[in-house]
Design an enzyme around this catalytic site. Structure first.
Site, PDB file in Angstrom:
ATOM      1  CB  SER A  95      -4.162  -8.496  -4.742  1.00 19.77           C
ATOM      2  OG  SER A  95      -5.128  -7.525  -5.586  1.00 19.77           O
ATOM      3  CG  ASP A 217      -0.901  -5.829 -11.495  1.00 20.76           C
ATOM      4  OD1 ASP A 217      -1.705  -5.624 -12.096  1.00 20.76           O
ATOM      5  OD2 ASP A 217      -0.259  -5.964 -10.661  1.00 20.76           O
ATOM      6  CG  HIS A 245      -3.549  -7.297  -9.803  1.00 19.90           C
ATOM      7  ND1 HIS A 245      -2.746  -6.287  -8.949  1.00 19.90           N
ATOM      8  CD2 HIS A 245      -4.382  -7.749  -8.598  1.00 19.90           C
ATOM      9  CE1 HIS A 245      -3.201  -6.422  -7.859  1.00 19.90           C
ATOM     10  NE2 HIS A 245      -4.115  -7.197  -7.935  1.00 19.90           N
TER      11      HIS A 245
END
Length: 267
Positions: A95, A217, A245
């Site tokens: 991320s 996602d 995610h």
């Protein structure tokens, strides 16, 4: 300053193998990589750490001014690498850590020799000709909700971020991780994360790079994965058969397979 203590640095795996640094995302800690470490440990030296304000890091080291920019987190990564005298390490960032890794590799190119971006997003807010997945109003409302009621925000958002509603235990784990993070520090990291724009930084990447995206996602849609792939010269894009995610938790086998294939090709 004792960097190993500040960032709760853990080193495991094969001491003679190439070093892989695993970096967690917002609201998480190094425990989120527990399903990946065994896959790497036989042939690689594995370094894990917690960003200041997360996990078992030294909370007294938190500096709200330093961490209002992703550069502050990237500097922490460089300092971790320097403290271990890492050379040509592979940085795996989940991320927001994918972008932190881009910045760190630019700051200290001798330390980081390859990048793996897991569900990356260089900008979460839609822009002219760019789809990040959120409007500016969406992000502002998200941040206002987080800042006014962090625990309530965590309960609502963790299942959305994780996806996989048929496996509620995954969302519960992420919620627990969010709730274990100091709210004041989480607010700073959240604002830094969701308001960042690292699109121009992608063009500076000069190392082998793997971009891992999921088929669905809600935080980093596939348009973002395509953008990152196009922006990073010579990068490889792999779409995992996974939703949510956090594929290293929801689909560890697919994630580890793609990661190991990339690492093998670097040799």
């Amino acid at each position: 300053m004792d960097i190993a203590r500040r960032n709760n640095v853990t080193v495991t795996g094969n001491p003679d193998g190439r070093t892989v640094v695993l970096a967690h995302g917002f609201g998480c800690d190094q425990n989120m990589w527990r399903l990946t470490v065994p896959a790497l440990a036989r042939d690689h030296r594995v370094v894990l750490f917690d960003y200041v304000g997360s996990g078992r890091s030294e909370l007294s080291a938190f500096d709200p001014d330093r961490y209002t920019s992703l550069d502050g987190y990237a500097q922490d990564v460089v300092e971790v690498c320097e403290s271990l005298d890492l050379r040509d390490a592979v940085f795996v960032g989940h991320s927001v850590s994918a972008m932190i890794g881009v910045l760190a590799a630019d700051m200290a190119p001798e330390r980081i020799g390859a990048l793996v971006m897991v569900a990356p997003s260089p900008r979460y807010i839609d822009d002219d000709g760019y789809r990040g997945g959120f409007s500016a109003q969406d992000i502002e409302e998200l941040l206002e909700s987080l800042e006014s009621n962090y625990l309530g925000w965590s309960a609502v958002m963790a299942p959305v971020i994780m996806g996989n509603p048929e496996r509620p235990e995954l969302g519960e784990e992420l919620q627990n991780s969010f709730c274990a993070t100091d709210p004041d520090m989480a607010r700073v990291f959240a604002r830094t994360t969701f308001l960042s724009d690292s699109r121009d930084d992608l063009k500076k990447v000069r190392v082998p790079t793997l971009v891992l995206e999921c088929t669905h996602d809600s935080i980093a849609p596939r348009q973002v994965g395509a953008f990152v792939h196009d922006a990073v010269p010579g990068s490889t894009l792999v779409t995992l058969d996974a939703t949510g995610h956090c594929p290293h938790l929801s689909a560890p086998e697919a994630t580890n397979h793609a990661l190991l294939e990339f690492l093998a090709a670097l040799r």
